[in-house]
Design a protein around this motif. Structure first.
Motif, PDB file in Angstrom:
ATOM      1  N   GLN A  82      -8.185   6.195   2.155  1.00  0.00           N
ATOM      2  CA  GLN A  82      -9.374   5.458   2.580  1.00  0.00           C
ATOM      3  C   GLN A  82     -10.339   6.299   3.403  1.00  0.00           C
ATOM      4  O   GLN A  82     -11.435   5.850   3.733  1.00  0.00           O
ATOM      5  CB  GLN A  82      -8.975   4.207   3.372  1.00  0.00           C
ATOM      6  CG  GLN A  82      -8.444   4.462   4.779  1.00  0.00           C
ATOM      7  CD  GLN A  82      -6.952   4.769   4.812  1.00  0.00           C
ATOM      8  OE1 GLN A  82      -6.342   5.024   3.775  1.00  0.00           O
ATOM      9  NE2 GLN A  82      -6.358   4.713   5.993  1.00  0.00           N
ATOM     10  N   GLY A  91      -3.578   4.807  -4.034  1.00  0.00           N
ATOM     11  CA  GLY A  91      -3.613   6.133  -3.435  1.00  0.00           C
ATOM     12  C   GLY A  91      -4.784   6.968  -3.893  1.00  0.00           C
ATOM     13  O   GLY A  91      -4.892   8.148  -3.553  1.00  0.00           O
ATOM     14  N   HIS A 123     -11.419  -0.838  -0.941  1.00  0.00           N
ATOM     15  CA  HIS A 123     -10.437  -0.426   0.063  1.00  0.00           C
ATOM     16  C   HIS A 123      -9.024  -0.753  -0.405  1.00  0.00           C
ATOM     17  O   HIS A 123      -8.111   0.084  -0.276  1.00  0.00           O
ATOM     18  CB  HIS A 123     -10.728  -1.126   1.391  1.00  0.00           C
ATOM     19  CG  HIS A 123      -9.729  -0.825   2.463  1.00  0.00           C
ATOM     20  ND1 HIS A 123      -9.769   0.335   3.220  1.00  0.00           N
ATOM     21  CD2 HIS A 123      -8.644  -1.519   2.902  1.00  0.00           C
ATOM     22  CE1 HIS A 123      -8.750   0.333   4.074  1.00  0.00           C
ATOM     23  NE2 HIS A 123      -8.058  -0.775   3.905  1.00  0.00           N
ATOM     24  N   ASP A 163       0.838  -1.195   0.000  1.00  0.00           N
ATOM     25  CA  ASP A 163       0.000   0.000   0.000  1.00  0.00           C
ATOM     26  C   ASP A 163       0.872   1.244   0.000  1.00  0.00           C
ATOM     27  O   ASP A 163       2.111   1.156  -0.073  1.00  0.00           O
ATOM     28  CB  ASP A 163      -0.990  -0.033   1.171  1.00  0.00           C
ATOM     29  CG  ASP A 163      -0.328   0.114   2.544  1.00  0.00           C
ATOM     30  OD1 ASP A 163       0.896   0.379   2.615  1.00  0.00           O
ATOM     31  OD2 ASP A 163      -1.045  -0.025   3.551  1.00  0.00           O
ATOM     32  N   PRO A 192      -5.624  10.433   4.388  1.00  0.00           N
ATOM     33  CA  PRO A 192      -5.324   9.124   3.806  1.00  0.00           C
ATOM     34  C   PRO A 192      -6.378   8.754   2.760  1.00  0.00           C
ATOM     35  O   PRO A 192      -7.533   9.193   2.861  1.00  0.00           O
ATOM     36  CB  PRO A 192      -5.386   8.170   5.015  1.00  0.00           C
ATOM     37  CG  PRO A 192      -5.230   9.042   6.208  1.00  0.00           C
ATOM     38  CD  PRO A 192      -5.833  10.365   5.844  1.00  0.00           C
ATOM     39  N   SER A 228      -7.933   1.628  -3.168  1.00  0.00           N
ATOM     40  CA  SER A 228      -7.629   2.937  -2.613  1.00  0.00           C
ATOM     41  C   SER A 228      -6.276   2.949  -1.909  1.00  0.00           C
ATOM     42  O   SER A 228      -5.458   3.857  -2.107  1.00  0.00           O
ATOM     43  CB  SER A 228      -8.741   3.353  -1.644  1.00  0.00           C
ATOM     44  OG  SER A 228      -8.478   4.607  -1.074  1.00  0.00           O
ATOM     45  N   ARG A 229      -6.008   1.931  -1.106  1.00  0.00           N
ATOM     46  CA  ARG A 229      -4.766   1.888  -0.337  1.00  0.00           C
ATOM     47  C   ARG A 229      -3.530   1.650  -1.218  1.00  0.00           C
ATOM     48  O   ARG A 229      -2.440   2.104  -0.886  1.00  0.00           O
ATOM     49  CB  ARG A 229      -4.836   0.789   0.725  1.00  0.00           C
ATOM     50  CG  ARG A 229      -5.678   1.126   1.934  1.00  0.00           C
ATOM     51  CD  ARG A 229      -5.166   2.331   2.695  1.00  0.00           C
ATOM     52  NE  ARG A 229      -3.784   2.157   3.179  1.00  0.00           N
ATOM     53  CZ  ARG A 229      -3.055   3.142   3.679  1.00  0.00           C
ATOM     54  NH1 ARG A 229      -3.537   4.373   3.747  1.00  0.00           N
ATOM     55  NH2 ARG A 229      -1.817   2.908   4.115  1.00  0.00           N
ATOM     56  N   THR A 230      -3.676   0.926  -2.306  1.00  0.00           N
ATOM     57  CA  THR A 230      -2.508   0.640  -3.142  1.00  0.00           C
ATOM     58  C   THR A 230      -2.268   1.716  -4.208  1.00  0.00           C
ATOM     59  O   THR A 230      -1.121   2.093  -4.464  1.00  0.00           O
ATOM     60  CB  THR A 230      -2.638  -0.728  -3.825  1.00  0.00           C
ATOM     61  OG1 THR A 230      -3.891  -0.789  -4.525  1.00  0.00           O
ATOM     62  CG2 THR A 230      -2.582  -1.851  -2.801  1.00  0.00           C
ATOM     63  N   SER A 267       3.646   7.553   3.975  1.00  0.00           N
ATOM     64  CA  SER A 267       2.969   8.020   2.771  1.00  0.00           C
ATOM     65  C   SER A 267       2.791   9.531   2.833  1.00  0.00           C
ATOM     66  O   SER A 267       2.968  10.157   3.882  1.00  0.00           O
ATOM     67  CB  SER A 267       1.600   7.348   2.624  1.00  0.00           C
ATOM     68  OG  SER A 267       0.702   7.783   3.629  1.00  0.00           O
ATOM     69  N   VAL A 290      -0.001  -5.879   1.282  1.00  0.00           N
ATOM     70  CA  VAL A 290      -1.426  -6.176   1.388  1.00  0.00           C
ATOM     71  C   VAL A 290      -1.840  -7.348   0.499  1.00  0.00           C
ATOM     72  O   VAL A 290      -2.941  -7.868   0.639  1.00  0.00           O
ATOM     73  CB  VAL A 290      -2.288  -4.948   1.035  1.00  0.00           C
ATOM     74  CG1 VAL A 290      -2.047  -3.825   2.025  1.00  0.00           C
ATOM     75  CG2 VAL A 290      -2.012  -4.472  -0.388  1.00  0.00           C
TER      76      VAL A 290
END
Length: 463
Positions: A315, A99, A92, A31, A313, A95-97, A360, A37
């Motif tokens: 998410q 960005g 999710h 992520d 962030p 979004s996390r990977t 991040s 992840v």
């Protein structure tokens, strides 16, 4: 097809012509903070070669089954459990990977499902009026053009900047091509889900494959196809410029033009939205605004709007800006500083990387004013809301507006609009209060994909 749980998260297999395939040494998918992840199976060139051969041997999806299949796949993509992942977990992870703000990912899920359901009718929009779809049309007996594929196997070497990039290849599948998708290692979840939804709906394993690879094997995917779409920067465009089998998808360099007969204050929402919607990561986000007259008041107004966006962030439900690893954010900031030398910084001059404290950083907006319509900075496209505001005059003409995926023209000058429409390197022209990111099924993005995949053949005689 099931995404196995591991200590590091989810295990994504390759989806080959004989089903799921797992390699012994997977690649880690991390992520934006660097945490693993998922693990992704990367297939070697020999596996790719065999998979491409299997696609070539397979029959197209039967036309009679296509509409029902696409409807079922669209529903599954939008709300089903695919490969063991429900839609909210999928969003999710994307979004996390990548960005990308999670609200943008959710909107993309809905839009992608709509594109799946309408892939056949969308592809048909590109068929010439004088052509029929096959030999069994009665008109063929007296002579008619028949719309036919230029090949059998289509490949896509995808990017990971936005989940919407995977809508394009759906039309190739609807036109009878067998399709190989090489996903981005940064964000493999969207193509995994899309291929899985289509297979779940009835597409055979040997008609559609997902081939995660390293960069070397990616060339094998492209070479093994009759037609291919490849995403990348200017280097990718140059590399494939002379290969008629490959359609490069490079930087959009999308622009907005505002002439003196239009008050930009009446269109500020559309201008700012064109720059920052979707997190500013898409090829259809505006990266240059050219205005007839003094550009400073407009640049100041854009900066004031964009400066109010929060740093959160990806998410977070309130997030609207892209996030990436801190090291990459700092590198992008350094690059922007070099490119912007000599420009007036209205926003972002003191840095664009907002450290989130977990490894991040948010890529915050940047607004710079340049002195000329042909300033070299206008060709710089970065993966966040970054815009160059420039003066434009009638003497400058169309030249500064060339090489543009989407040009939104806020003008009432009919002669100018005629000239913009006639310019071959302006791919799409939006007139008036329409954001540059507007898209719809059946409306071409970079011409119709079928222009690249199909041709009309003269046929006469009855079966």
């Amino acid at each position: 097809m099931t995404a196995t749980r591991t200590a590091g998260g989810v295990y994504l297999d390759a989806l080959g012509p004989r089903g799921a395939y797992r390699t012994r040494v997977p690649s880690a998918v991390t992520d934006v903070a660097g945490a693993e992840v998922a693990r992704l199976s990367l297939v070697p060139p020999v596996y790719v070669t065999r998979a491409m051969a299997a696609l070539r041997r397979a029959e197209p999806i039967p036309a009679a089954a296509l509409d029902g299949l696409l409807a079922a796949a669209g529903d599954a993509f939008a709300s089903g459990t695919i490969g063991g992942l429900g839609v909210r977990e999928y969003e999710h992870l994307v979004s996390r990977t990548s960005g990308t703000p999670v609200t943008v990912v959710r909107a993309s899920t809905r839009e992608t499902a709509r594109f799946v359901r309408q892939a056949r009718s969308s592809a048909e929009r590109g068929r010439p009026q004088g052509a029929v779809t096959g030999l069994r049309d009665p008109a063929v007996g007296e002579g008619r053009a028949v719309w036919a594929r230029r090949g059998d196997v289509f490949a896509v070497n995808a990017s990971g900047n936005h989940p919407g990039v995977h809508r394009l290849w759906l039309e190739a599948l609807a036109l009878g091509y067998r399709v190989a998708v090489r996903p981005s290692r940064r964000e493999p979840f969207t193509p995994y889900r899309l291929v899985g939804a289509l297979r779940q709906a009835g597409v055979r394993d040997d008609q559609l494959v997902l081939l995660p690879t390293d960069h070397q094997a990616a060339d094998t995917v492209v070479r093994g196809a009759d037609r291919a779409v490849v995403y990348g920067g200017d280097d990718v465009v140059a590399r494939y410029a002379h290969d008629s089998r490959v359609l490069p998808q490079g930087p959009g360099r999308t622009k907005i033009l505002i002439t003196s007969d239009t008050d930009w204050r009446d269109h500020l929402d559309v201008i700012v939205g064109s720059i920052g919607d979707e997190g500013g990561t898409a090829c259809v986000n505006a990266t240059a605004v050219l205005v007839e007259g003094d550009p400073a008041p407009l640049a100041e107004a854009i900066a004031a709007r964009l400066s109010a966006l929060p740093s959160l962030p990806p998410q977070d439900e309130r997030a609207v800006l892209p996030v990436c690893p801190l090291e990459r954010a700092n590198a992008i900031a350094s690059h922007l500083g070099r490119v912007a030398a000599g420009a007036r910084a209205w926003l972002g001059g003191d840095g664009i990387a907002a450290d989130l404290g977990d490894g991040s950083a948010v890529l915050r907006p940047a607004v710079h004013q340049v002195g000329r319509a042909d300033a070299v900075q206008l060709r710089t496209e970065l993966p966040f809301p970054c815009v160059w505001v420039a003066p434009w005059s009638r003497a400058d003409g169309v030249a500064p507006l060339r090489d543009t995926l989407v040009l939104s023209a806020l003008t009432r000058d009919g002669a100018l609009l005629d000239a913009l429409l006639a310019e071959p390197t302006i791919t799409n022209l939006y007139i008036g209060d329409h954001p540059t990111y507007w898209m719809a099924p059946g409306v071409p993005h970079d011409s119709y994909l079928s222009d690249f995949l199909m041709r009309s053949k003269a046929v006469i005689g009855a079966l």
